[in-house]
Write a protein that holds these residues in place. Sequence first.
Motif, PDB file in Angstrom:
ATOM      1  N   ASP A   7       0.852  -1.179   0.000  1.00  0.00           N
ATOM      2  CA  ASP A   7       0.000   0.000   0.000  1.00  0.00           C
ATOM      3  C   ASP A   7       0.892   1.235   0.000  1.00  0.00           C
ATOM      4  N   VAL A   8       0.522   2.211  -0.790  1.00  0.00           N
ATOM      5  CA  VAL A   8       1.255   3.480  -0.830  1.00  0.00           C
ATOM      6  C   VAL A   8       0.269   4.637  -0.755  1.00  0.00           C
ATOM      7  N   ALA A   9       0.763   5.707  -0.188  1.00  0.00           N
ATOM      8  CA  ALA A   9       0.010   6.959  -0.153  1.00  0.00           C
ATOM      9  C   ALA A   9       1.021   8.068  -0.406  1.00  0.00           C
ATOM     10  N   LEU A  10       0.779   8.851  -1.429  1.00  0.00           N
ATOM     11  CA  LEU A  10       1.672   9.948  -1.755  1.00  0.00           C
ATOM     12  C   LEU A  10       0.894  11.034  -2.477  1.00  0.00           C
ATOM     13  N   THR A  11       1.528  12.177  -2.594  1.00  0.00           N
ATOM     14  CA  THR A  11       0.916  13.302  -3.295  1.00  0.00           C
ATOM     15  C   THR A  11       1.752  13.592  -4.530  1.00  0.00           C
ATOM     16  N   VAL A  12       1.086  13.667  -5.670  1.00  0.00           N
ATOM     17  CA  VAL A  12       1.764  13.947  -6.934  1.00  0.00           C
ATOM     18  C   VAL A  12       1.114  15.182  -7.553  1.00  0.00           C
ATOM     19  N   SER A  74       5.557  10.588   0.531  1.00  0.00           N
ATOM     20  CA  SER A  74       6.277  11.744  -0.010  1.00  0.00           C
ATOM     21  C   SER A  74       5.389  12.599  -0.897  1.00  0.00           C
ATOM     22  N   THR A  75       5.936  13.741  -1.254  1.00  0.00           N
ATOM     23  CA  THR A  75       5.305  14.638  -2.212  1.00  0.00           C
ATOM     24  C   THR A  75       6.176  14.662  -3.457  1.00  0.00           C
ATOM     25  N   LEU A  76       5.571  14.386  -4.585  1.00  0.00           N
ATOM     26  CA  LEU A  76       6.277  14.356  -5.866  1.00  0.00           C
ATOM     27  C   LEU A  76       5.795  15.488  -6.758  1.00  0.00           C
ATOM     28  N   SER A  77       6.715  16.011  -7.547  1.00  0.00           N
ATOM     29  CA  SER A  77       6.376  16.975  -8.592  1.00  0.00           C
ATOM     30  C   SER A  77       6.929  16.440  -9.898  1.00  0.00           C
ATOM     31  N   THR A  78       6.083  16.465 -10.922  1.00  0.00           N
ATOM     32  CA  THR A  78       6.503  16.064 -12.262  1.00  0.00           C
ATOM     33  C   THR A  78       6.315  17.253 -13.197  1.00  0.00           C
ATOM     34  N   ILE A  79       6.723  17.094 -14.418  1.00  0.00           N
ATOM     35  CA  ILE A  79       6.610  18.162 -15.403  1.00  0.00           C
ATOM     36  C   ILE A  79       5.165  18.619 -15.555  1.00  0.00           C
ATOM     37  N   GLU A  80       4.205  17.716 -15.389  1.00  0.00           N
ATOM     38  CA  GLU A  80       2.793  18.081 -15.532  1.00  0.00           C
ATOM     39  C   GLU A  80       2.347  19.086 -14.474  1.00  0.00           C
ATOM     40  N   GLY A  81       3.056  19.153 -13.351  1.00  0.00           N
ATOM     41  CA  GLY A  81       2.689  20.066 -12.285  1.00  0.00           C
ATOM     42  C   GLY A  81       3.480  21.358 -12.270  1.00  0.00           C
ATOM     43  N   LEU A  82       4.340  21.566 -13.251  1.00  0.00           N
ATOM     44  CA  LEU A  82       5.214  22.740 -13.235  1.00  0.00           C
ATOM     45  C   LEU A  82       4.469  24.031 -13.602  1.00  0.00           C
ATOM     46  N   ALA A  83       3.573  23.963 -14.545  1.00  0.00           N
ATOM     47  CA  ALA A  83       2.776  25.145 -14.902  1.00  0.00           C
ATOM     48  C   ALA A  83       1.713  25.361 -13.828  1.00  0.00           C
ATOM     49  N   SER A  84       1.171  26.553 -13.768  1.00  0.00           N
ATOM     50  CA  SER A  84       0.120  26.849 -12.793  1.00  0.00           C
ATOM     51  C   SER A  84      -1.169  26.112 -13.176  1.00  0.00           C
ATOM     52  N   ALA A  85      -2.110  26.061 -12.248  1.00  0.00           N
ATOM     53  CA  ALA A  85      -3.386  25.399 -12.503  1.00  0.00           C
ATOM     54  C   ALA A  85      -4.133  26.048 -13.668  1.00  0.00           C
ATOM     55  N   SER A  86      -3.901  27.343 -13.866  1.00  0.00           N
ATOM     56  CA  SER A  86      -4.563  28.046 -14.972  1.00  0.00           C
ATOM     57  C   SER A  86      -3.844  27.837 -16.308  1.00  0.00           C
ATOM     58  N   GLY A  87      -2.706  27.149 -16.258  1.00  0.00           N
ATOM     59  CA  GLY A  87      -1.969  26.872 -17.486  1.00  0.00           C
ATOM     60  C   GLY A  87      -0.830  27.828 -17.774  1.00  0.00           C
TER      61      GLY A  87
END
Length: 163
Positions: A7-12, A74-87
């Motif tokens: 089982d894993v729990a993380l934030t991406v 853990s908390t992960l950041s990928t390229i998909e999360g680099l731009a703001s939520a508005s794009g």
Amino acid sequence: MPDAAHDVALTVNGTSYRGTIEARMLLSDFLRHELKLAGTHVGCEHGVCGACTVLLDGAPVRSCLMFAVQANGSTLSTIEGLASASGDLSPLQAAMHEHHGLQCGYCTPGILMTMTAFLREHTSPSEDEVREALSGNLCRCTGYQNIVDAVLKAAETMRAAAP
């Protein structure tokens, strides 16, 4: 005999994930196949090229060298999360676009994630410091000068925007 499940729990990229995964699943495979975040590229599968770089609790890591279960909690950041939520592009993404810092784009996500972490700690980098920080990311197309120019421009933009 199948691998043991964990089982894993993380934030991406700000989204929480809970699930069960095989013990031997690589973090890169988890991101690409389980979460459908295909922006993390897998190049050499030996941690040499840097294409698979993501941020784990803010630090750059090679996702092809790490098991997904190691990211539990853990908390992960990928390229998909680099731009703001508005794009809106991040200053680094905008500078890469403005300075033509990519050609085929395969290495770009790893470079952007590496340089994002670098610029958090080096707000006024020299060209040599940028080149040193880039040394773990291989690009077969650009010759690096435009990437270096983009990172320096992003640093300048970020300094100007800082309170």
